[in-house]
Design a protein around this motif. Structure first.
Motif, PDB file in Angstrom:
ATOM      1  N   UNK A 159       0.857  -1.197   0.000  1.00 42.76           N
ATOM      2  CA  UNK A 159       0.000   0.000   0.000  1.00 42.76           C
ATOM      3  C   UNK A 159       0.887   1.240   0.000  1.00 42.76           C
ATOM      4  N   UNK A 160       0.538   2.184  -0.861  1.00 46.08           N
ATOM      5  CA  UNK A 160       1.274   3.447  -0.904  1.00 46.08           C
ATOM      6  C   UNK A 160       0.281   4.590  -0.769  1.00 46.08           C
ATOM      7  N   UNK A 161       0.528   5.454   0.209  1.00 45.82           N
ATOM      8  CA  UNK A 161      -0.326   6.606   0.496  1.00 45.82           C
ATOM      9  C   UNK A 161       0.509   7.865   0.403  1.00 45.82           C
ATOM     10  N   UNK A 162      -0.051   8.893  -0.246  1.00 42.14           N
ATOM     11  CA  UNK A 162       0.676  10.145  -0.405  1.00 42.14           C
ATOM     12  C   UNK A 162      -0.306  11.297  -0.338  1.00 42.14           C
ATOM     13  N   UNK A 163      -0.064  12.234   0.554  1.00 35.93           N
ATOM     14  CA  UNK A 163      -0.853  13.459   0.617  1.00 35.93           C
ATOM     15  C   UNK A 163       0.108  14.637   0.722  1.00 35.93           C
ATOM     16  N   UNK A 164      -0.068  15.617  -0.138  1.00 41.36           N
ATOM     17  CA  UNK A 164       0.789  16.797  -0.168  1.00 41.36           C
ATOM     18  C   UNK A 164      -0.070  18.050  -0.189  1.00 41.36           C
ATOM     19  N   UNK A 165       0.373  19.064   0.543  1.00 40.86           N
ATOM     20  CA  UNK A 165      -0.349  20.325   0.632  1.00 40.86           C
ATOM     21  C   UNK A 165       0.386  21.403  -0.150  1.00 40.86           C
ATOM     22  N   UNK A 166      -0.271  21.922  -1.169  1.00 43.32           N
ATOM     23  CA  UNK A 166       0.269  23.005  -1.995  1.00 43.32           C
ATOM     24  C   UNK A 166      -0.691  24.177  -1.868  1.00 43.32           C
ATOM     25  N   UNK A 167      -0.350  25.126  -1.023  1.00 44.47           N
ATOM     26  CA  UNK A 167      -1.280  26.197  -0.685  1.00 44.47           C
ATOM     27  C   UNK A 167      -0.640  27.570  -0.841  1.00 44.47           C
ATOM     28  N   UNK A 168      -1.468  28.546  -1.097  1.00 48.79           N
ATOM     29  CA  UNK A 168      -1.030  29.942  -1.183  1.00 48.79           C
ATOM     30  C   UNK A 168      -1.436  30.722   0.058  1.00 48.79           C
ATOM     31  N   UNK A 169      -1.799  29.995   1.129  1.00 49.54           N
ATOM     32  CA  UNK A 169      -2.251  30.660   2.348  1.00 49.54           C
ATOM     33  C   UNK A 169      -1.477  30.150   3.556  1.00 49.54           C
ATOM     34  N   UNK A 170      -1.430  30.986   4.565  1.00 46.36           N
ATOM     35  CA  UNK A 170      -0.843  30.618   5.855  1.00 46.36           C
ATOM     36  C   UNK A 170      -1.685  31.267   6.949  1.00 46.36           C
ATOM     37  N   UNK A 171      -1.142  31.404   8.135  1.00 47.05           N
ATOM     38  CA  UNK A 171      -1.908  31.954   9.244  1.00 47.05           C
ATOM     39  C   UNK A 171      -1.338  33.287   9.687  1.00 47.05           C
ATOM     40  N   UNK A 172      -2.193  34.111  10.275  1.00 45.30           N
ATOM     41  CA  UNK A 172      -1.774  35.264  11.064  1.00 45.30           C
ATOM     42  C   UNK A 172      -2.192  34.967  12.508  1.00 45.30           C
ATOM     43  N   UNK A 173      -1.827  35.832  13.427  1.00 45.65           N
ATOM     44  CA  UNK A 173      -2.109  35.567  14.833  1.00 45.65           C
ATOM     45  C   UNK A 173      -3.505  36.046  15.217  1.00 45.65           C
ATOM     46  N   UNK A 174      -4.218  35.184  15.942  1.00 49.19           N
ATOM     47  CA  UNK A 174      -5.478  35.561  16.542  1.00 49.19           C
ATOM     48  C   UNK A 174      -5.274  35.925  18.007  1.00 49.19           C
ATOM     49  N   UNK A 175      -6.366  35.958  18.754  1.00 50.56           N
ATOM     50  CA  UNK A 175      -6.297  36.278  20.186  1.00 50.56           C
ATOM     51  C   UNK A 175      -7.302  35.397  20.925  1.00 50.56           C
ATOM     52  N   UNK A 176      -6.846  34.228  21.392  1.00 48.97           N
ATOM     53  CA  UNK A 176      -7.777  33.322  22.081  1.00 48.97           C
ATOM     54  C   UNK A 176      -8.426  33.954  23.301  1.00 48.97           C
ATOM     55  N   UNK A 177      -7.718  34.831  23.999  1.00 47.51           N
ATOM     56  CA  UNK A 177      -8.282  35.453  25.202  1.00 47.51           C
ATOM     57  C   UNK A 177      -9.472  36.338  24.879  1.00 47.51           C
ATOM     58  N   UNK A 178      -9.509  36.856  23.656  1.00 45.21           N
ATOM     59  CA  UNK A 178     -10.619  37.705  23.226  1.00 45.21           C
ATOM     60  C   UNK A 178     -11.587  36.938  22.320  1.00 45.21           C
ATOM     61  N   UNK A 179     -11.336  35.670  22.141  1.00 47.28           N
ATOM     62  CA  UNK A 179     -12.199  34.883  21.275  1.00 47.28           C
ATOM     63  C   UNK A 179     -12.001  35.159  19.799  1.00 47.28           C
TER      64      UNK A 179
END
Length: 697
Positions: free
Chosen positions: A269-289
């Motif tokens: 069995x061979x499994x392959x998953x690759x992520x090719x994305x043009x997006x990333x994250x910025x910072x949120x604020x969990x304390x403020x929801x």
């Protein structure tokens, strides 16, 4: 295997069998009546490997859930990652992270061992938390989950064992299966489509059988209930499913000889998953929801994802000097590449394994008493490193050699029940290279040696024609992420040999009842476990090993009104404490990433005609505010997810419509709330709709 039931006990067996088929595993039985891949749902399919031998479900002495092919296909219509599938079908398993990573998803509060056809998927030397996403769901026949630590397989099954069993060949000479689907977010139609197709051929001719299967998936973005894009890696850098291409190729070839007394099977069995994305994250604020937003850009030097190649040879001799012998020789090559976090090197965990499992079932007799001795030897070699892609390698190359011998007695008690008891001895040696770790500390290599005896005992008693009681004690042992301990070690650790005492041994206990009368089936079980070096993380995400204890309860209930209506549900409650000072005073609760809140599942099925099935299901995750200073101790607010599955007979196949998060609930998954990290405080997906068509040919 000796028979423990006489013919006059048939009335006793059938209610228990019915319970396990309906109440114990709570399948979508109405939907299973017209399953597109396999029209037959028989008792012969319901055997498990909890004892390392094929055992009738009426002889189980442990808490075991069998997730059938029909259930897997139902849940795959909603989400194709196994973390989601199992969270909604298995009592005792925590809620899904809804990502490529299974971090925070524990079984009875502890890590579990994942196998694919007996091949270990877990990477205990350096945990990748990708165990549940190394094979596509369409390559799976069924999943067997042993809840609670198990000494039967060893090598790290602290919370239990999840054994993924791949597709089996069709019984006719040539049979085919084809499926195609599309999935979209109703809150953001643009850039949310996911396309999937599976093609499979298999068959049996004379003494030869074969199977070839392939699945391809192309996913675009994931969006929440507000229509906002979820970061492609919702856990910061642990791995996501959005913007991925995935394929899985499965092949099997087997033949029987010596008048079917012997069998040889080859598997790849061979499994392959690759992520090719043009997006990333910025910072949120969990304390403020304020949730972590997705923004254009990418930090990655290479596309993150997972590549997993498995191969095995399986030999069976049904009568070798009177014993039933199984030998499995296997090879596994797993690479789990993480996304890059700013300020750190992008890394990947590379793990190569090969090993053997030998299981011998020897029937014995003393005077007129028949019983069985199950014994054998396991060997595992695992070479693991966390390599830097655009920076230094901070986790050294580690080579593990593990050898274990075991034996277990199976003692029938006539029509009263069954006793099992056994012993396993594990010897593990780990060779570790020199490394300069993330903090700049030079950690000299060394050889770590561990040797542990492990014991297990279990029993089932048939109290009445409709109720049985079971109980078990089992021990497990794990070296528990040596690589991370070295990576995070401070200047007081100058040699890997100083970590030799940090292995974890777990004692697990459970007791329960199960049974039913007519259309009503139910079960209840309580469990308790202790460990000397339980693994959690402090607020700096450095590994911490301290004594801990965990306890809880599980229950299932199912009721079939008639041939058209069916309902059921499960409940899971877990609690746990940690001894911070190793003074037998358990000062704090275990965090939510180890011990999840109450989890409830329920379903209602309605099949007005044989060509039309419907299932409404709900997952409820409760709130929990642990008294914890460790990572993952953040307060968790409750959330509810309602799903709808409908399937129609159309032409030669089946048209399926599945709606996940039907009510478009806006929620944060457990791991996001528990961790409360500004770069991993991500919402769960909003309402999605999948339309599929599948047929046999």
């Amino acid at each position: 295997m000796p028979k423990i039931f006489h013919s006059n006990n048939k009335r006793r067996i059938l209610p228990i069998v019915n319970f396990l088929l309906v109440g114990g595993i709570l399948p979508g039985s109405a939907l299973a009546q017209n399953a597109p891949e396999d029209e037959s749902v028989g008792l012969e399919q319901m055997v498990v490997t909890a004892t390392r031998t094929e055992t009738p479900i009426s002889q189980l002495t442990r808490s075991v859930t069998v997730v059938t092919n029909q259930e897997i296909q139902q849940q795959a219509g909603l989400a194709r990652n196994l973390g989601d599938v199992l969270a909604k079908t298995v009592p005792g398993l925590g809620p899904s992270s809804e990502a490529l990573s299974s971090f925070s998803q524990t079984l009875r509060g502890r890590d579990f061992l994942v196998l694919i056809d007996g091949i270990p998927q877990s990477t205990p030397l350096r945990s990748s938390s990708r165990d549940l996403n190394t094979i596509d769901v369409d390559a799976i026949e069924r999943i067997e989950v042993i809840r609670g630590g198990t000494a039967a397989y060893g090598f790290g099954a602290a919370g239990g064992l999840i054994n993924i069993i791949t597709k089996k060949p069709a019984k006719e000479a040539l049979a085919g299966y084809s499926q195609a689907s599309v999935r979209v977010s109703t809150e953001h139609l643009d850039d949310s489509a996911a396309w999937q197709t599976t093609q499979r051929v298999s068959g049996t001719k004379d003494n030869i059988d074969y199977l070839a299967s392939g699945t391809f998936i192309q996913r675009n973005g994931y969006f929440d209930a507000d229509g906002d894009r979820i970061p492609p890696d919702p856990l910061g850098n642990q791995g996501g499913l959005a913007d991925t291409n995935e394929y899985n190729i499965l092949g099997k070839f087997g033949f029987n000889f010596d008048q079917d007394r012997q069998r040889l099977q080859f598997f790849v069995n061979h499994f392959n998953i690759k992520q090719d994305t043009d997006f990333t994250f910025a910072f949120g604020d969990p304390n403020q929801g304020i949730k972590t937003p997705a923004v254009p850009g990418s930090f990655n030097a290479a596309d993150p994802g997972t590549t997993n190649t498995l191969a095995s040879m399986h030999y069976i001799n049904r009568d070798l000097l009177g014993s039933h012998v199984k030998l499995n020789a296997y090879y596994g090559d797993l690479t789990a590449r993480f996304s890059k976090f700013p300020g750190f090197a992008q890394t990947e965990i590379q793990s190569q394994k090969y090993g053997t499992r030998l299981t011998i079932d020897t029937p014995l007799a003393v005077r007129d008493y028949d019983f069985s001795l199950i014994w054998g030897i396991d060997f595992l070699r695992d070479e693991t490193v966390q390599a830097g892609i655009d920076g230094p390698t901070v986790v050294p190359n580690m080579q593990e050699n593990a050898l274990a011998g075991f034996l277990e007695l199976e003692l029938p008690l006539s029509d009263l029940g069954l006793l099992r008891g056994g012993f396993r001895y594990e010897h593990i040696s780990v060779d570790i290279d020199d490394i300069v770790n993330r903090g700049g500390t030079l950690v000299r290599g060394d050889t770590l040696n561990y040797g542990k005896p492990l014991f297990n005992a279990s029993a089932v008693f048939y109290l009445t024609d409709e109720i049985e009681a079971f109980g078990s004690f089992s021990q497990s042992f794990s070296v528990a992420d040596i690589g991370r301990a070295i990576r995070d070690a401070n200047s007081s650790i100058t040699s890997a040999g100083q970590l030799e005492s940090n292995a974890q041994k777990v004692n697990s206990y459970e007791i329960g009842l199960r049974g039913g009368r007519g259309p009503l089936q139910a079960s209840a079980a309580g469990f308790y476990s202790t460990s000397n070096n339980g693994t959690t993380f402090n607020q700096d995400l450095s590994i911490v090993k301290q004594p801990e204890r965990i306890w809880g309860a599980e229950g299932t209930l199912a009721y079939r009104f008639n041939s058209q209506w069916n309902t059921g549900g499960t409940v899971t409650w877990v609690a746990g404490e940690v001894d911070l000072n190793d003074d037998d005073d358990y000062e704090e609760d275990l965090p939510n990433t180890r011990v999840p809140p109450v989890k409830l599942t329920g379903f209602l099925e309605y099949s007005p005609w044989r060509w039309w099935d419907n299932r409404m299901q709900v997952l409820y995750v409760g709130d929990r505010s642990p008294d914890s200073t460790q990572f993952g101790g953040g307060e968790v607010d409750d959330y509810t997810i309602v799903d709808l599955i409908s399937r129609f007979k159309v032409g030669p196949g089946y048209l399926g419509v599945a709606v996940k998060n039907l009510l478009n609930n806006d929620y944060f998954p457990l791991v996001s709330q528990a961790g409360r990290l500004p770069y991993a405080f991500s919402t769960g997906p909003g309402r999605t709709v999948r339309i599929s068509y599948a047929l046999n040919w």
